[in-house]
Design a protein around this motif. Structure first.
Motif, PDB file in Angstrom:
ATOM      1  N   PRO A  33       0.821  -1.214   0.000  1.00  0.00           N
ATOM      2  CA  PRO A  33       0.000   0.000   0.000  1.00  0.00           C
ATOM      3  C   PRO A  33       0.855   1.265   0.000  1.00  0.00           C
ATOM      4  CG  PRO A  33      -0.825  -1.600   1.587  1.00  0.00           C
ATOM      5  CD  PRO A  33       0.488  -2.132   1.089  1.00  0.00           C
ATOM      6  N   ALA A  34       0.343   2.293  -0.666  1.00  0.00           N
ATOM      7  CA  ALA A  34       1.094   3.544  -0.757  1.00  0.00           C
ATOM      8  C   ALA A  34       1.282   4.163   0.619  1.00  0.00           C
ATOM      9  CB  ALA A  34       0.351   4.513  -1.678  1.00  0.00           C
ATOM     10  N   HIS A  35       2.465   4.697   0.866  1.00  0.00           N
ATOM     11  CA  HIS A  35       2.766   5.358   2.136  1.00  0.00           C
ATOM     12  C   HIS A  35       1.998   6.666   2.200  1.00  0.00           C
ATOM     13  CE1 HIS A  35       5.182   7.487   5.207  1.00  0.00           C
ATOM     14  NE2 HIS A  35       5.441   6.273   5.653  1.00  0.00           N
ATOM     15  N   ARG A  36       1.697   7.105   3.418  1.00  0.00           N
ATOM     16  CA  ARG A  36       0.889   8.319   3.557  1.00  0.00           C
ATOM     17  C   ARG A  36       1.617   9.551   3.024  1.00  0.00           C
ATOM     18  NH1 ARG A  36       0.888   9.545  10.086  1.00  0.00           N
ATOM     19  NH2 ARG A  36       3.152   9.822  10.340  1.00  0.00           N
ATOM     20  N   ASN A  37       2.930   9.483   2.894  1.00  0.00           N
ATOM     21  CA  ASN A  37       3.684  10.596   2.328  1.00  0.00           C
ATOM     22  C   ASN A  37       3.916  10.448   0.828  1.00  0.00           C
ATOM     23  OD1 ASN A  37       3.958  11.945   4.808  1.00  0.00           O
ATOM     24  ND2 ASN A  37       5.712  10.650   5.371  1.00  0.00           N
ATOM     25  N   ALA A  38       3.345   9.414   0.245  1.00  0.00           N
ATOM     26  CA  ALA A  38       3.487   9.220  -1.204  1.00  0.00           C
ATOM     27  C   ALA A  38       2.751  10.333  -1.940  1.00  0.00           C
ATOM     28  CB  ALA A  38       2.919   7.854  -1.591  1.00  0.00           C
ATOM     29  N   PRO A  39       3.108  10.600  -3.197  1.00  0.00           N
ATOM     30  CA  PRO A  39       2.421  11.652  -3.956  1.00  0.00           C
ATOM     31  C   PRO A  39       0.942  11.320  -4.134  1.00  0.00           C
ATOM     32  CG  PRO A  39       3.816  10.313  -5.385  1.00  0.00           C
ATOM     33  CD  PRO A  39       4.145   9.935  -3.987  1.00  0.00           C
ATOM     34  N   LEU A  40       0.127  12.362  -4.221  1.00  0.00           N
ATOM     35  CA  LEU A  40      -1.324  12.200  -4.353  1.00  0.00           C
ATOM     36  C   LEU A  40      -1.774  12.609  -5.746  1.00  0.00           C
ATOM     37  CD1 LEU A  40      -4.220  11.743  -3.226  1.00  0.00           C
ATOM     38  CD2 LEU A  40      -4.187  14.164  -2.537  1.00  0.00           C
ATOM     39  N   ALA A  41      -2.522  11.734  -6.393  1.00  0.00           N
ATOM     40  CA  ALA A  41      -3.176  12.059  -7.654  1.00  0.00           C
ATOM     41  C   ALA A  41      -4.668  12.176  -7.389  1.00  0.00           C
ATOM     42  CB  ALA A  41      -2.912  10.980  -8.694  1.00  0.00           C
ATOM     43  N   LEU A  42      -5.242  13.307  -7.729  1.00  0.00           N
ATOM     44  CA  LEU A  42      -6.688  13.488  -7.663  1.00  0.00           C
ATOM     45  C   LEU A  42      -7.230  13.318  -9.078  1.00  0.00           C
ATOM     46  CD1 LEU A  42      -9.208  14.307  -5.981  1.00  0.00           C
ATOM     47  CD2 LEU A  42      -8.744  16.668  -6.687  1.00  0.00           C
ATOM     48  N   ILE A  43      -8.143  12.387  -9.259  1.00  0.00           N
ATOM     49  CA  ILE A  43      -8.667  12.061 -10.588  1.00  0.00           C
ATOM     50  C   ILE A  43     -10.138  12.434 -10.644  1.00  0.00           C
ATOM     51  CG2 ILE A  43      -9.083  10.226 -12.268  1.00  0.00           C
ATOM     52  CD1 ILE A  43      -6.728   8.711 -11.054  1.00  0.00           C
ATOM     53  N   ALA A  44     -10.501  13.285 -11.579  1.00  0.00           N
ATOM     54  CA  ALA A  44     -11.887  13.695 -11.772  1.00  0.00           C
ATOM     55  C   ALA A  44     -12.490  12.861 -12.896  1.00  0.00           C
ATOM     56  CB  ALA A  44     -11.969  15.176 -12.113  1.00  0.00           C
ATOM     57  N   GLY A  45     -13.383  11.939 -12.526  1.00  0.00           N
ATOM     58  CA  GLY A  45     -14.030  11.089 -13.517  1.00  0.00           C
ATOM     59  C   GLY A  45     -13.788   9.627 -13.255  1.00  0.00           C
ATOM     60  N   ALA A  46     -14.858   8.888 -12.971  1.00  0.00           N
ATOM     61  CA  ALA A  46     -14.750   7.451 -12.714  1.00  0.00           C
ATOM     62  C   ALA A  46     -15.208   6.660 -13.928  1.00  0.00           C
ATOM     63  CB  ALA A  46     -15.563   7.057 -11.479  1.00  0.00           C
ATOM     64  N   GLY A  47     -14.693   7.043 -15.088  1.00  0.00           N
ATOM     65  CA  GLY A  47     -14.922   6.282 -16.308  1.00  0.00           C
ATOM     66  C   GLY A  47     -13.709   5.423 -16.611  1.00  0.00           C
ATOM     67  N   ILE A  48     -13.576   5.005 -17.864  1.00  0.00           N
ATOM     68  CA  ILE A  48     -12.471   4.120 -18.244  1.00  0.00           C
ATOM     69  C   ILE A  48     -11.125   4.795 -18.013  1.00  0.00           C
ATOM     70  CG2 ILE A  48     -11.386   2.898 -20.168  1.00  0.00           C
ATOM     71  CD1 ILE A  48     -14.234   2.536 -21.316  1.00  0.00           C
ATOM     72  N   ALA A  49     -10.968   6.012 -18.507  1.00  0.00           N
ATOM     73  CA  ALA A  49      -9.676   6.695 -18.389  1.00  0.00           C
ATOM     74  C   ALA A  49      -9.321   6.950 -16.929  1.00  0.00           C
ATOM     75  CB  ALA A  49      -9.704   8.005 -19.170  1.00  0.00           C
ATOM     76  N   GLY A  50     -10.283   7.440 -16.146  1.00  0.00           N
ATOM     77  CA  GLY A  50     -10.001   7.770 -14.761  1.00  0.00           C
ATOM     78  C   GLY A  50      -9.669   6.561 -13.912  1.00  0.00           C
ATOM     79  N   LEU A  51     -10.450   5.483 -14.065  1.00  0.00           N
ATOM     80  CA  LEU A  51     -10.207   4.286 -13.257  1.00  0.00           C
ATOM     81  C   LEU A  51      -8.939   3.565 -13.703  1.00  0.00           C
ATOM     82  CD1 LEU A  51     -13.871   2.984 -12.911  1.00  0.00           C
ATOM     83  CD2 LEU A  51     -12.486   4.131 -11.173  1.00  0.00           C
ATOM     84  N   ALA A  52      -8.649   3.580 -14.998  1.00  0.00           N
ATOM     85  CA  ALA A  52      -7.393   2.979 -15.469  1.00  0.00           C
ATOM     86  C   ALA A  52      -6.200   3.751 -14.925  1.00  0.00           C
ATOM     87  CB  ALA A  52      -7.361   2.952 -16.995  1.00  0.00           C
ATOM     88  N   ALA A  53      -6.292   5.081 -14.919  1.00  0.00           N
ATOM     89  CA  ALA A  53      -5.202   5.884 -14.344  1.00  0.00           C
ATOM     90  C   ALA A  53      -5.049   5.592 -12.859  1.00  0.00           C
ATOM     91  CB  ALA A  53      -5.484   7.369 -14.574  1.00  0.00           C
ATOM     92  N   ALA A  54      -6.169   5.424 -12.172  1.00  0.00           N
ATOM     93  CA  ALA A  54      -6.107   5.091 -10.743  1.00  0.00           C
ATOM     94  C   ALA A  54      -5.372   3.768 -10.528  1.00  0.00           C
ATOM     95  CB  ALA A  54      -7.524   5.022 -10.171  1.00  0.00           C
ATOM     96  N   TRP A  55      -5.676   2.783 -11.349  1.00  0.00           N
ATOM     97  CA  TRP A  55      -5.034   1.466 -11.219  1.00  0.00           C
ATOM     98  C   TRP A  55      -3.526   1.587 -11.395  1.00  0.00           C
ATOM     99  CZ3 TRP A  55      -1.857  -2.077 -13.313  1.00  0.00           C
ATOM    100  CH2 TRP A  55      -1.980  -3.418 -12.908  1.00  0.00           C
TER     101      TRP A  55
END
Length: 436
Positions: A33-55
């Protein structure tokens, strides 16, 4: 002539064997799991592009927060074929078994008819695309598979959107205010909010400057169990309009219409059924009865076929992804596949620039985002160029052009048709080398 269930219309799919690095090799393993000090990505949109980027960002050690304006994952959407770089990336993500579990059987024979019900052409896609590696499913199903793959690893907030953000002139973190009243500081804000992206309009470019309508609109919806076509896969074509139907199961049929339209722009929800009734007013009785079987209140997706063309996909720490950056349209296909591949390339470039789970400095992030576009843009440009080339004849506009097209198809030998389908593979495979 088109069909949405093959790899995104009659556009030729990309040969999987010639795809990029991301399409081969063992599945990527889930890191700690990512450490709490790891960089944060905020993703707007839970479609294909957004969820794939999250993965992919989770798998290089980033923290990820996905916000979605809708209160639930969106339903509806058309049938699609996942092949080439998209299917290869899904294989790297270990998602192919889950995708095949919800996929639909090979479509077999697709019958094309005119508005009088006369057969124009029958195509056996099992034979025509026998050498292809592809999966037929709905966009919604791909979204749900991606959601299931990330929901235990990233934060997802439904019914939430970006309300405001503040740039640090020195290139520091973005200060982001969300609609639920919370705020955060993000290393990267990914706008994956679709072809009509509000974040793109606010922070990158107005829609009027980057949207390129192709002269068509499309509509997609489900028809309930009280209506079924006589075939599993059938199209009714007429000058200026193509309507097709894919039997999903005993309860539902997926409908897709594509028609020429000099008018473009959003269609209000309350006016969509009436617009479709007008568009199909002279269509075959099957088409009209299918629309009549759709109850008031049923979600109808109606949008323009349009390209998004931009000189850059990012500004500072804001990055556009998927349709928000480079919509491809149904004509060229591969939109969902390129969204998947784009997410994988982004993760590669971020990790190459900063290392796994390391926060990028402004110059490192800039280097990664420039490299991300440099690798993808040749393929995007090629697919968009094909959309522009095919668009004038995609759905024949006049009775004469419609008749001549149908005549040519009726008399075209099967071997010639197969060569037409496969002719783009070599050039597209070469274009995909940009991802290596």
């Amino acid at each position: 002539m088109m069909t949405s269930a093959q790899p995104q219309s009659i556009a030729q799919p990309i040969a999987p064997a010639k795809a990029a690095r991301l399409t081969t090799g063992a599945p990527v393993r889930d890191p700690t799991p990512a450490h709490r000090n790891a960089p944060l990505a905020l993703i707007a949109g839970a479609g294909i592009a957004g969820l794939a980027a999250a993965w992919w960002l989770h798998h290089i050690g980033w923290r990820v927060h996905v916000v979605e304006r809708a209160s639930h994952l969106r339903d509806g959407g058309h049938m699609m074929g996942l092949s080439g770089p998209g299917l290869g990336t899904a294989r790297r993500m270990g998602l192919v078994p889950d995708l095949k579990a919800v996929a639909y059987p090979d479509m077999g024979t697709h019958t094309y008819r005119d508005r009088r019900g006369r057969d124009i052409l029958s195509v056996d896609y099992r034979q025509l695309l026998a050498e292809m590696d592809w999966i037929t499913l709905r966009r919604t199903q791909l979204v749900h598979v991606l959601h299931n793959a990330v929901r235990d690893h990233v934060q997802i907030s439904m019914g939430t959107s970006v309300q405001g953000l503040q740039h640090d002139p020195a290139g520091g973190l973005l200060s982001v205010l969300l609609s639920d009243g919370s705020s955060c500081e993000a290393d990267l804000l990914i706008a994956a909010d679709g072809v009509h992206s509000s974040l793109r309009a606010q922070h990158i470019a107005p829609s009027a400057d980057c949207l390129r309508p192709l002269g068509y609109r499309y509509a997609a919806y489900d028809i309930p169990e009280n209506w079924q076509p006589t075939e599993d896969f059938v199209s009714y074509a007429e000058p200026g309009l193509q309507s097709e139907y894919y039997s999903l199961d005993a309860q539902r049929t997926a409908a897709l219409h594509v028609w020429r339209s000099p008018v473009h722009g959003p269609v209000p929800l309350e006016g969509r059924h009436a617009l479709l009734a007008q568009v199909t007013a002279h269509s075959h009785a099957v088409v009209q009865s299918g629309l009549a079987a759709v109850q008031a209140g049923t979600e109808l997706v109606i949008d323009d076929l349009a390209l998004v063309v931009l000189p850059s996909w990012h500004r500072g720490r804001i990055l556009l992804m998927g349709d928000a950056a480079h919509s491809l349209s149904l004509i060229s296909g591969q939109g969902a596949g390129m969204a998947l591949a784009s997410a994988g390339v982004l993760a590669q470039e971020l990790e190459r620039s900063t290392g796994k789970g390391q926060a990028p400095k402004a110059e490192q992030l800039e280097q990664a985002l420039v490299a991300h576009r440099r690798r993808l843009h040749p393929t995007i440009e090629r697919l968009q160029r094909r959309s522009r080339k095919i668009a004038p004849a995609f759905v024949p506009a006049t009775p004469v052009s419609f008749y001549l097209r149908n005549l040519a198809l009726r008399w075209m030998p099967g071997a010639v048709m197969r060569r037409v389908f496969l002719s783009g593979l070599k050039s597209e495979a070469q274009a995909m080398a940009a991802l290596e």
